[in-house]
Design an enzyme around this catalytic site. Structure first.
Site, PDB file in Angstrom:
ATOM      1  N   TYR A  14      -5.059  -3.780 -12.070  1.00  0.00           N
ATOM      2  CA  TYR A  14      -5.770  -2.496 -12.064  1.00  0.00           C
ATOM      3  C   TYR A  14      -5.925  -1.917 -13.472  1.00  0.00           C
ATOM      4  O   TYR A  14      -7.042  -1.747 -13.979  1.00  0.00           O
ATOM      5  CB  TYR A  14      -5.013  -1.532 -11.151  1.00  0.00           C
ATOM      6  CG  TYR A  14      -5.531  -0.114 -11.117  1.00  0.00           C
ATOM      7  CD1 TYR A  14      -6.895   0.161 -11.014  1.00  0.00           C
ATOM      8  CD2 TYR A  14      -4.641   0.959 -11.156  1.00  0.00           C
ATOM      9  CE1 TYR A  14      -7.360   1.477 -10.964  1.00  0.00           C
ATOM     10  CE2 TYR A  14      -5.088   2.272 -11.090  1.00  0.00           C
ATOM     11  CZ  TYR A  14      -6.449   2.524 -11.001  1.00  0.00           C
ATOM     12  OH  TYR A  14      -6.898   3.818 -10.952  1.00  0.00           O
ATOM     13  N   ASN A 102      11.520 -11.350 -12.763  1.00  0.00           N
ATOM     14  CA  ASN A 102      10.106 -11.373 -13.131  1.00  0.00           C
ATOM     15  C   ASN A 102       9.816 -10.465 -14.326  1.00  0.00           C
ATOM     16  O   ASN A 102       9.260 -10.893 -15.337  1.00  0.00           O
ATOM     17  CB  ASN A 102       9.258 -10.940 -11.935  1.00  0.00           C
ATOM     18  CG  ASN A 102       7.768 -11.055 -12.212  1.00  0.00           C
ATOM     19  OD1 ASN A 102       7.182 -12.115 -12.042  1.00  0.00           O
ATOM     20  ND2 ASN A 102       7.154  -9.966 -12.647  1.00  0.00           N
ATOM     21  N   SER A 127       6.516   3.248 -18.236  1.00  0.00           N
ATOM     22  CA  SER A 127       6.323   4.198 -17.138  1.00  0.00           C
ATOM     23  C   SER A 127       7.172   5.444 -17.352  1.00  0.00           C
ATOM     24  O   SER A 127       8.253   5.389 -17.953  1.00  0.00           O
ATOM     25  CB  SER A 127       6.739   3.532 -15.817  1.00  0.00           C
ATOM     26  OG  SER A 127       6.878   4.487 -14.784  1.00  0.00           O
ATOM     27  N   TYR A 153      12.706  -1.064 -10.195  1.00  0.00           N
ATOM     28  CA  TYR A 153      11.456  -1.128 -10.972  1.00  0.00           C
ATOM     29  C   TYR A 153      11.574  -0.279 -12.236  1.00  0.00           C
ATOM     30  O   TYR A 153      11.291  -0.740 -13.347  1.00  0.00           O
ATOM     31  CB  TYR A 153      10.273  -0.644 -10.127  1.00  0.00           C
ATOM     32  CG  TYR A 153       9.088  -0.227 -10.961  1.00  0.00           C
ATOM     33  CD1 TYR A 153       8.313  -1.175 -11.624  1.00  0.00           C
ATOM     34  CD2 TYR A 153       8.770   1.119 -11.140  1.00  0.00           C
ATOM     35  CE1 TYR A 153       7.241  -0.795 -12.424  1.00  0.00           C
ATOM     36  CE2 TYR A 153       7.704   1.506 -11.935  1.00  0.00           C
ATOM     37  CZ  TYR A 153       6.941   0.546 -12.573  1.00  0.00           C
ATOM     38  OH  TYR A 153       5.893   0.934 -13.361  1.00  0.00           O
ATOM     39  N   LYS A 157      11.723  -1.294 -16.513  1.00  0.00           N
ATOM     40  CA  LYS A 157      10.934  -0.713 -17.600  1.00  0.00           C
ATOM     41  C   LYS A 157      11.859  -0.189 -18.712  1.00  0.00           C
ATOM     42  O   LYS A 157      11.604  -0.390 -19.905  1.00  0.00           O
ATOM     43  CB  LYS A 157      10.037   0.411 -17.082  1.00  0.00           C
ATOM     44  CG  LYS A 157       8.913  -0.053 -16.168  1.00  0.00           C
ATOM     45  CD  LYS A 157       7.890  -0.895 -16.906  1.00  0.00           C
ATOM     46  CE  LYS A 157       6.663  -1.187 -16.057  1.00  0.00           C
ATOM     47  NZ  LYS A 157       5.707  -2.097 -16.736  1.00  0.00           N
ATOM     48  N   LEU A 204      -0.407   6.842  -4.172  1.00  0.00           N
ATOM     49  CA  LEU A 204      -1.165   7.793  -3.352  1.00  0.00           C
ATOM     50  C   LEU A 204      -2.620   7.392  -3.160  1.00  0.00           C
ATOM     51  O   LEU A 204      -3.097   7.308  -2.022  1.00  0.00           O
ATOM     52  CB  LEU A 204      -1.090   9.185  -3.978  1.00  0.00           C
ATOM     53  CG  LEU A 204      -1.930  10.268  -3.291  1.00  0.00           C
ATOM     54  CD1 LEU A 204      -1.454  10.516  -1.867  1.00  0.00           C
ATOM     55  CD2 LEU A 204      -1.881  11.565  -4.101  1.00  0.00           C
ATOM     56  N   SER A 220       0.849   9.804   4.976  1.00  0.00           N
ATOM     57  CA  SER A 220       2.114  10.540   5.116  1.00  0.00           C
ATOM     58  C   SER A 220       2.394  11.287   3.815  1.00  0.00           C
ATOM     59  O   SER A 220       2.423  10.684   2.737  1.00  0.00           O
ATOM     60  CB  SER A 220       3.269   9.578   5.414  1.00  0.00           C
ATOM     61  OG  SER A 220       3.121   9.003   6.691  1.00  0.00           O
TER      62      SER A 220
END
Length: 334
Positions: A14, A102, A127, A153, A157, A204, A220
């Site tokens: 992306y 990874n 991030s 995750y 980072k 989202l 949700s």
């Protein structure tokens, strides 16, 4: 004047694909390394349709050191932009070892190959999760990182950032820029590129897209009792094209050592506000329900982007409304 050649890991993903477009349009020569775990090969054709250039592509996994080394043997790069990595927060809790292997192992392989081949410029896709819970809404680069990170995750980072700092100390010739993203949204205004994750989405906007298309029954909303104006979580949403342009600005201002910048708008939008914007622009109600808070979610996270504004001459130009319009345009094309 010879074009600089940039290797983009995760370049069919992306954010990576949008950055590849901006790089090509800024006059850079681009090659892509990606294992296609969470992206599609068709993205290369879409990049070519937008820019008129189809980048050289290597289907390679960063965990395979020998395969990565061959890519570096094949061409001398002036810099590397490193986007490749697993990024689903929930999945990282379920599969921590896979995330460490990874994200960290793959990055170490990449850095070894860069060192051997003499490529000393790196821009790393980090991030805002590295800040953890600072107890304040607005985050800046002077804050301590690593404490209160709620998932593997985010810890990958943080650990990679620390590895990059150690590498810079060991070899001062390295020019490293760490870019801490907030919440990327939107799509390219051509409608040819957008967010299209494989499997069940985590963020989202991809969920909103699937609900809008009827592929998921409803959105949700995790909690309406936060200390925010409407009770839902507030995040700093940054248009992916603005984010991509931030990488070009960083590339044009590389310096020895490690530089760290937030890439965000500096403005917060709540989840309920985002739903309202989507409904208004699409002209269609978005089915949603309020459920309990999600573990690890913080009420409000907003970037202080002033350092990037001042040092890189970069700031966001596109709005949340632009992001929704471009997302809808992408849905109509894909």
């Amino acid at each position: 004047m010879k074009k600089e050649k940039i290797l983009v890991t995760g370049g069919t993903g992306y954010i990576g694909s949008h950055t590849v477009v901006e790089l090509i349009e800024a006059g850079y020569e681009v090659e892509i390394l990606d294992n296609l775990y969470n992206s599609k090969i068709e993205v290369l054709d879409r990049i070519a349709e937008i820019t008129g250039v189809k980048p050289v592509f290597y289907e390679v996994d960063l965990k395979n050191y020998d395969a990565v080394a061959k890519v570096f043997e094949g061409g001398k790069y002036d810099a590397v932009m490193h986007f490749a990595g697993l990024k689903a927060v929930g999945e990282s809790v379920e599969k921590p070892l896979e995330y460490y292997e990874n994200n960290i192992g793959g990055t170490v392989n990449l850095l070894k190959c860069m060192r051997v081949s003499g490529v000393k410029k790196l821009i790393f896709s980090s991030s805002a999760t590295v800040y953890g819970d600072q107890g304040v809404a607005k985050l800046d680069e002077t804050m301590e990182t690593g404490k209160g990170i709620t998932n593997p995750y985010g810890r990958t980072k943080y650990m990679i950032e620390e590895i990059l700092k150690d590498l810079s100390i060991s070899d001062p010739e390295f020019e490293i820029c760490i870019l801490r993203y907030f919440n990327p949204v939107g799509a390219h205004n051509s409608g040819m590129l957008g967010e299209d994750p494989n499997g069940i989405p985590n963020n989202l906007m991809p969920i909103v897209m699937k609900v809008y298309q009827g592929e998921m029954p409803e959105l949700s909303i995790y909690g309406d009792d936060y200390d925010t104006p409407d009770g839902s979580c507030i995040r700093d949403y940054i248009h992916v094209v603005d984010l991509a342009r931030g990488h070009i600005a960083a590339l044009e201002h590389m310096k020895s050592g490690v530089k760290v910048y937030n890439l965000g708008s500096g403005h917060g939008t709540s989840v309920l506000e985002m739903v309202n914007v989507f409904e208004k622009i699409s002209g269609k109600p978005l089915s949603h329900k309020i459920v309990g808070r999600r573990a690890g979610d913080l009420g409000e996270l907003i970037a202080d982007p002033s350092l990037a504004n001042n040092d890189l001459g970069w700031k966001t130009e596109l709005t949340v409304e632009d992001a929704v319009k471009d997302t809808l345009n992408y849905l109509n094309h894909c």
